[in-house]
Design an enzyme around this catalytic site. Structure first.
Site, PDB file in Angstrom:
ATOM      1  N   CYS A   1      37.017  17.555 -17.134  1.00 21.52           N
ATOM      2  CA  CYS A   1      37.314  16.034 -17.438  1.00 21.52           C
ATOM      3  C   CYS A   1      38.182  15.510 -16.133  1.00 21.52           C
ATOM      4  CB  CYS A   1      38.107  15.444 -18.738  1.00 21.52           C
ATOM      5  SG  CYS A   1      37.939  13.689 -18.770  1.00 21.52           S
TER       6      CYS A   1
ATOM      7  N   GLU B   1      35.588   1.676 -13.045  1.00 18.10           N
ATOM      8  CA  GLU B   1      36.363   0.463 -12.874  1.00 18.10           C
ATOM      9  C   GLU B   1      36.131   0.085 -11.383  1.00 18.10           C
ATOM     10  OE1 GLU B   1      40.326   0.472 -15.987  1.00 18.10           O
ATOM     11  OE2 GLU B   1      40.726   0.422 -13.693  1.00 18.10           O
TER      12      GLU B   1
ATOM     13  N   HIS C   1      36.059   7.884 -14.322  1.00 22.40           N
ATOM     14  CA  HIS C   1      36.931   8.756 -15.073  1.00 22.40           C
ATOM     15  C   HIS C   1      35.852   9.350 -16.109  1.00 22.40           C
ATOM     16  CE1 HIS C   1      39.904   9.431 -18.844  1.00 22.40           C
ATOM     17  NE2 HIS C   1      39.751  10.751 -18.094  1.00 22.40           N
TER      18      HIS C   1
ATOM     19  N   ASN D   1      41.294  18.614 -16.761  1.00 22.40           N
ATOM     20  CA  ASN D   1      41.297  19.741 -17.876  1.00 22.40           C
ATOM     21  C   ASN D   1      40.576  20.963 -17.352  1.00 22.40           C
ATOM     22  OD1 ASN D   1      42.029  17.767 -19.646  1.00 22.40           O
ATOM     23  ND2 ASN D   1      40.170  17.694 -20.914  1.00 22.40           N
TER      24      ASN D   1
ATOM     25  N   GLY E   1      45.136   4.442 -14.959  1.00 31.94           N
ATOM     26  CA  GLY E   1      46.242   3.899 -16.041  1.00 31.94           C
ATOM     27  C   GLY E   1      45.481   3.277 -17.187  1.00 31.94           C
TER      28      GLY E   1
ATOM     29  N   HIS F   1      48.548  13.216 -15.341  1.00 29.50           N
ATOM     30  CA  HIS F   1      47.094  12.912 -15.314  1.00 29.50           C
ATOM     31  C   HIS F   1      46.705  11.345 -15.593  1.00 29.50           C
ATOM     32  CE1 HIS F   1      46.395  12.748 -19.575  1.00 29.50           C
ATOM     33  NE2 HIS F   1      45.287  12.810 -19.423  1.00 29.50           N
TER      34      HIS F   1
END
Lengths: 136, 487
Positions: free
Chosen positions: B105, B213, B241, B336, B385, B410
């Site tokens: 991830c 985003e 993400h 990860n 965030g 992270h």
């Protein structure tokens, strides 16, 4: 009886039942109520039989839920009705459901996996209890 | 197992570090060290995450300490924000729980030559077009189909294979951690179940905390480094993400099954079954490593295809090709992962398996694995965030090599459970609240925005403050969201 319990990042599923067979069926209902917003919208038109070997009740529950999640993620099958027979050396479960249809099924969480963290299958005076934390 | 507070012992080491001594629990091989500050400490003690730091200290071959970053929160097995390194020469193990289900991830950031004022009038159509185009949410298949043979290429080669199909550029590979390919990946070690789950999911966002985003560079803290990364104030960027989707989850599942007997077989005692592990050189360990690397390569392909779709949408909305819009990849990090890296431990150079579970590599200036263009300033570190406040671009610092096996935080880290977030959002319209802040947010599920609302997360600025002060990574630029796509 099924409910969700709090976990900071993920989601806890809790099921209670009078006997072990029903407990496993309730746990499966808990899983799919995390996946789909309203299980009432899932028509029980297809039947799938799942057999899992093993004697450890916690690992049996883990493997049972894992198998159901796999059929959803790989084959887009949603389930809404379950019958389970837990024996001394494994279980035989049946799950009824249908293919996911975005027009009719409002989805809830993406359950990535069933985890072993805090996994519990316990018997008490009131009956059986199962707890499992799923990765969201 | 309901949420309980941590009541164990914590000793302050310095302004940004607290210790759980090895004596806290019999079986701990090293101390636990948690990077945080006075301000964030009360939040940290609210759940069992510190207990999980102590539990990871049981792993055979663990070096120095079981570490946690300031975005630490309660996970399963390992805490989220956990870092540990194991030495195969000292019986070190590999633990799928130390990587997580979502293998690789991670986050990528794409810049553009657009400024906020160029995008503002088109923001709603842009976000709507991204929402229509980029597959997101539970059970959604992607636009790209790969047969088993093609999947094997993706798993073995990562985005290199996509370059050969004009879906990635050489520059995209250069600015991806490990150049988007972990050597030693073996597609043969990935089960049919995993392939079946992944076949239709490459190029899909998923759900939960995953997002795409549109962001604006809000404030630059280090002009020189920002310029090297190609970033400047007011620039419009895209942050992505996501991870390895069902394929990676299944790789972890398969490994946990093969490790079921490992505690008995290898005589390893663990306080949590989810920490299941095996010696690095055991058949189970080797197989997991080869499959985990393949899943990591798949995750890079996923983020590459997500980026391609974003580039195409921008091109359509703004009527110029993505190349004209200079939508170049700034960097891609995984958070990860387990990687075999060289670190100096107790004055000795060792090769260790660094497990980063919700933690980001942050190699300092001069490190050979930092792309040549960035080598003088350090590796870009991307910290997502929440959808209402900010995300960050940091740069790796020497402190990370000295203290945390080249690692930093992270993300913001969750502060509220999903059920608590839903209660907190009852009767509110999160999308309208975000709109009042100038952010257009779209989610495939009704609950998505409520569960992921800004208040569900710690303030990422606080997390970044700790890693900056601890010298693990330094602030380069703060990004503010203007458009959000969620599953």
């Amino acid at each position: 009886m099924i409910e969700f319990f709090e976990h900071t990042a993920d989601l806890g599923l809790r099921a209670r039942a009078a006997d072990l067979d029903d407990l496993f069926a309730e746990a499966a209902r808990a899983l799919f109520s995390a996946v789909v917003e309203d299980m009432g919208t899932v028509v029980a038109s297809q039947r799938m039989v799942i057999r899992i070997p093993g004697a450890d009740k916690e690992f049996l529950l883990f493997d049972w839920l894992k198998a159901l999640l796999y059929h959803f993620d790989a084959e887009h099958l949603l389930f809404s009705r379950f019958e389970v027979k837990v024996g001394a050396d494994g279980l035989e479960g049946a799950a009824w459901g249908e293919l996911m249809d975005p027009a009719r099924h409002e989805m809830n969480h993406e359950v990535k996996a069933i985890t072993l963290h805090g996994l519990k299958v316990e018997q008490s005076a009131e009956g059986w209890l199962a707890e499992v934390i799923v990765d969201i | 197992m309901d949420k309980e507070s941590f009541r164990g012992s914590l000793e302050q080491v310095d302004a940004t570090c607290w210790r759980i001594p090895k004596s806290y629990k019999p079986g701990m091989r090293v101390d636990g060290l948690i990077f945080t500050n006075e301000r964030m400490l009360p939040q940290l003690l609210k759940d069992q995450a510190p207990e999980q730091v102590a539990n990871a200290a049981f792993l055979p071959g663990i070096q120095h300490a079981s570490l946690a970053m300031p975005d630490i929160h309660w996970g399963y097995g390992f805490c989220i924000g956990g870092v540990c390194a194991t030495d195969p020469e000292e019986g070190g193990v590999i633990s799928p729980g130390g990587v997580g289900y979502d293998v690789n991830c991670g986050v990528r950031l794409v810049r553009s030559n657009l400024r906020y004022n160029d995008v503002k009038p088109q923001l709603r159509p842009l976000v709507e077009a991204l929402f229509r185009t980029v597959p997101a949410g539970v059970g959604r298949s992607g636009h790209y189909k790969f047969d088993k043979k093609e999947l094997a290429h993706l798993l073995g080669e990562g985005p290199r294979y996509l370059r050969d199909r004009d879906l990635a550029t050489q520059s995209d590979l250069e600015y991806t951690e490990a150049e988007g390919r972990l050597v030693g990946a073996d597609p043969e070690c990935v089960s049919d179940h995993a392939l079946n789950r992944g076949a239709e999911q490459c190029g899909t966002l998923g759900s939960g905390n995953h997002f795409m985003e549109v962001q604006v560079v809000d404030e630059v803290f280090d002009e020189k480094t920002a310029a090297v990364f190609g970033l400047e104030k007011d620039m419009v960027c895209v942050m992505i993400h996501s991870g390895s989707r069902g394929l990676g989850y299944q790789v972890c599942d398969d490994a946990l099954l093969s490790l079921r007997d490992a505690p008995r077989k290898y005589g390893i005692e663990l306080p949590d079954r989810q920490l299941a592990c095996a010696p690095v050189d055991s058949p189970e360990g080797k197989k997991y490593i080869a499959a985990m690397r393949a899943a990591a390569n798949f995750a890079w392909c996923n983020r590459q295809l997500l980026m391609q779709q974003a580039r195409e949408v921008f091109a359509t909305v703004f009527g110029r090709s993505w190349q004209e819009l200079q939508m170049n990849l700034v960097y891609d990090v995984c958070h990860n992962i387990a990687k075999f890296e060289e670190h100096t431990i107790g004055g000795k150079l060792k090769k260790v398996w660094v497990h980063r579970k919700g933690a980001t590599r942050a190699f300092p200036p001069g490190h050979p694995e930092v792309p040549a263009l960035y080598r003088k300033v350090g590796q870009p570190v991307l910290i997502p965030g929440d959808m209402g406040r900010a995300s960050w671009v940091l740069a790796g610092m020497q402190g990370s090599m000295d203290k945390t096996f080249g690692t930093t935080c992270h993300g913001a880290g969750r502060a509220m459970s999903r059920t608590a977030s839903l209660k907190h959002a009852a009767g509110r319209h999160i999308d309208k609240e975000l709109e009042a802040l100038g952010i257009i947010a779209r989610s495939q599920s009704k609950k998505g925005l409520a569960e992921e609302q800004p208040a569900a997360y710690k303030n990422v600025d606080d997390v970044v403050e700790v890693v900056h002060e601890a010298g693990l990574s330094r602030k380069v630029a703060r990004m503010r969201p203007i458009g959000v796509i969620k599953g």
